[in-house]
Enzyme design. Structure first.
Site, short mmCIF file in Angstrom:
data_model
loop_
_atom_site.label_atom_id
_atom_site.label_comp_id
_atom_site.label_asym_id
_atom_site.label_seq_id
_atom_site.Cartn_x
_atom_site.Cartn_y
_atom_site.Cartn_z
N TYR A 1 20.43 -86.25 -9.63
CA TYR A 1 19.55 -86.91 -10.61
C TYR A 1 19.97 -86.56 -12.03
CZ TYR A 1 16.30 -88.12 -6.88
OH TYR A 1 15.72 -88.64 -5.75
N LYS B 1 -1.35 -59.84 1.09
CA LYS B 1 -1.96 -61.10 0.66
C LYS B 1 -0.89 -62.18 0.45
CE LYS B 1 -1.95 -59.10 -3.93
NZ LYS B 1 -1.85 -59.71 -5.22
C1 LIG Z 1 -5.59 -54.84 -6.92
C2 LIG Z 1 -4.17 -54.81 -6.47
N1 LIG Z 1 -3.66 -53.66 -5.98
C3 LIG Z 1 -2.39 -53.57 -5.55
C4 LIG Z 1 -1.53 -54.65 -5.63
C5 LIG Z 1 -0.10 -54.50 -5.19
O1 LIG Z 1 0.76 -54.64 -6.30
P1 LIG Z 1 2.34 -54.53 -6.12
O2 LIG Z 1 2.77 -55.73 -5.34
O3 LIG Z 1 2.86 -54.58 -7.51
O4 LIG Z 1 2.63 -53.26 -5.42
C6 LIG Z 1 -2.02 -55.86 -6.13
C7 LIG Z 1 -1.13 -57.01 -6.21
O5 LIG Z 1 -1.13 -57.80 -7.08
C8 LIG Z 1 -3.38 -55.95 -6.56
O6 LIG Z 1 -3.88 -57.09 -7.03
#
Ligand SMILES: Cc1ncc(COP(=O)(O)O)c(C=O)c1O
Length: 349
Positions: free
Chosen positions: A241, A32
């Site tokens: 700045y 994501k």
């Molecule tokens: C529901 C869920 N599972 C797994 C993950 C993966 O987490 P990580 O990046 O700490 O491995 C996330 C990331 O935020 C998440 O929201």
């Protein structure tokens, strides 16, 4: 990197592949938010090449983007969905997460999420979760840990036990049970169940904010810019700045064309090192939208056109995203995810 390009994030797809190969299996790679800032498409392909069997995203649009890029693996959309977004997710043939009757009734494949203590998404109502989990379209059971990255804390164990009780009560062996994020996957094999959902570790970032090498993880992202200008400051002259830094004595100064408009945050003003010619140099003065300034010392061999590494390795020196995060009072996740589109991602093998 071609001279004159302001700022580039180089993405080592081989590192992503090797990180996935080293993580527990079955593995769902979380890609994501543009692959935690690394570039979703190439990262997804590298993760699958490294042995991930699933991909997870937060939004329906991200699932659609994966499909548009030719990804055919199972995809799980983990976030909350509006009706329209659910349509987009189903169009992308994604699995979705359900914690209401409404979503469970509307999607062909759902992963029932029990809130065991994260207090964010999922249902705390075990009876509802059991009812949803008994449906034939329930293909997964899941929860998410709030404190897996805090070693020795008790909530993690409580969440794990609550989830295990739920899984036992559901009593189905035809569903995929998954709970572990990166920290849990690295910390406790008892949390692995049928699949781990790793994000940050896939990118070679340490969920515990220490050195990823301790877990044999290789950082995939390095951030590069170049020396665009060099000038000599006299003692007492100020820079940038607000003149938040002044040369105490005559000093050479390099200007590097990257700034908060690229996601190199202003909180790094007078609060970061960069690498030039394999040596650390302090970033001095305010980070501005498009530039930072770097003190080179009383004498320097640095020249216009030299490569500048802001995250990554140069010669024997390295700056980890974890170091940048510490200086900003944040976590490595935010450092890479916060790089803005103006920084071109350059995947390589
Ligand atoms: C529901 C869920 N599972 C797994 C993950 C993966 O987490 P990580 O990046 O700490 O491995 C996330 C990331 O935020 C998440 O929201």
């Amino acid at each position: 990197m071609s001279l004159g390009e302001r700022a580039v994030a180089r993405i080592d797809l081989g590192a992503i592949e090797r990180n996935c190969a080293r993580l527990p299996k079955p593995l769902c790679a979380v890609v994501k938010a543009n692959g935690y800032g690394h570039g979703m498409g190439p990262v997804a392909e590298a993760a699958l090449a490294g042995g991930a069997g699933w991909l997870a995203v937060a939004t329906a649009q991200e699932a659609a983007e994966l499909r548009a890029g030719g990804i055919s693996s199972r995809v799980l959309v983990m976030g909350a969905l509006t009706k329209d977004e659910l349509g987009v997710a189903l169009e992308a043939d994604a699995d979705v997460v359900a914690w209401t009757e409404e979503i469970a009734a509307a999607a062909p494949r759902v992963h029932v999420k029990l809130d065991t203590g994260m207090g964010r998404l999922g249902t705390k109502d075990r009876d509802l979760a059991l009812r949803l989990a008994a449906r034939p379209n329930a293909v997964g059971l899941m929860t998410h840990f709030a404190t897996a990255d805090e070693r020795g804390d008790k909530l993690f164990d409580r969440q794990l036990s609550a989830f295990r009780r739920f899984v036992d009560d559901v009593g189905r062996d035809d569903v995929i049970v998954h709970a572990a994020n990166s920290a849990a996957a690295l910390r406790d094999p008892g949390s692995h169940f049928d699949m781990v959902r790793c994000g940050v570790a896939v990118y070679g970032l340490d969920p515990f904010q220490q050195d990823p090498a301790a877990h044999r993880l290789e950082p995939a992202l390095s951030l590069h810019s170049w020396v665009a200008s060099i000038r000599r400051l006299e003692g007492g002259e100020g820079v940038g700045y607000g003149h938040t830094w002044r040369a105490e004595k005559p000093t050479w100064l390099a200007t590097v064309p990257i700034g908060y408009g690229d996601g190199w945050r202003r909180g790094l003003s007078n609060n970061a090192d960069v690498l030039i010619r394999g040596r650390r140099h302090p970033s001095v003065g305010a980070v501005s939208m498009d530039n930072v300034t770097v003190a080179l010392g009383a004498d320097t061999d640095v020249e216009i056109g030299d490569e500048v590494v802001l995250i990554g390795r140069q010669g024997q020196e390295a700056i980890l995203a974890e170091e940048v995060a510490r200086r900003l009072g944040t976590i490595n996740y935010e450092v890479t995810t916060g790089l803005l589109p103006r920084v071109r991602r350059e995947p390589f093998r």
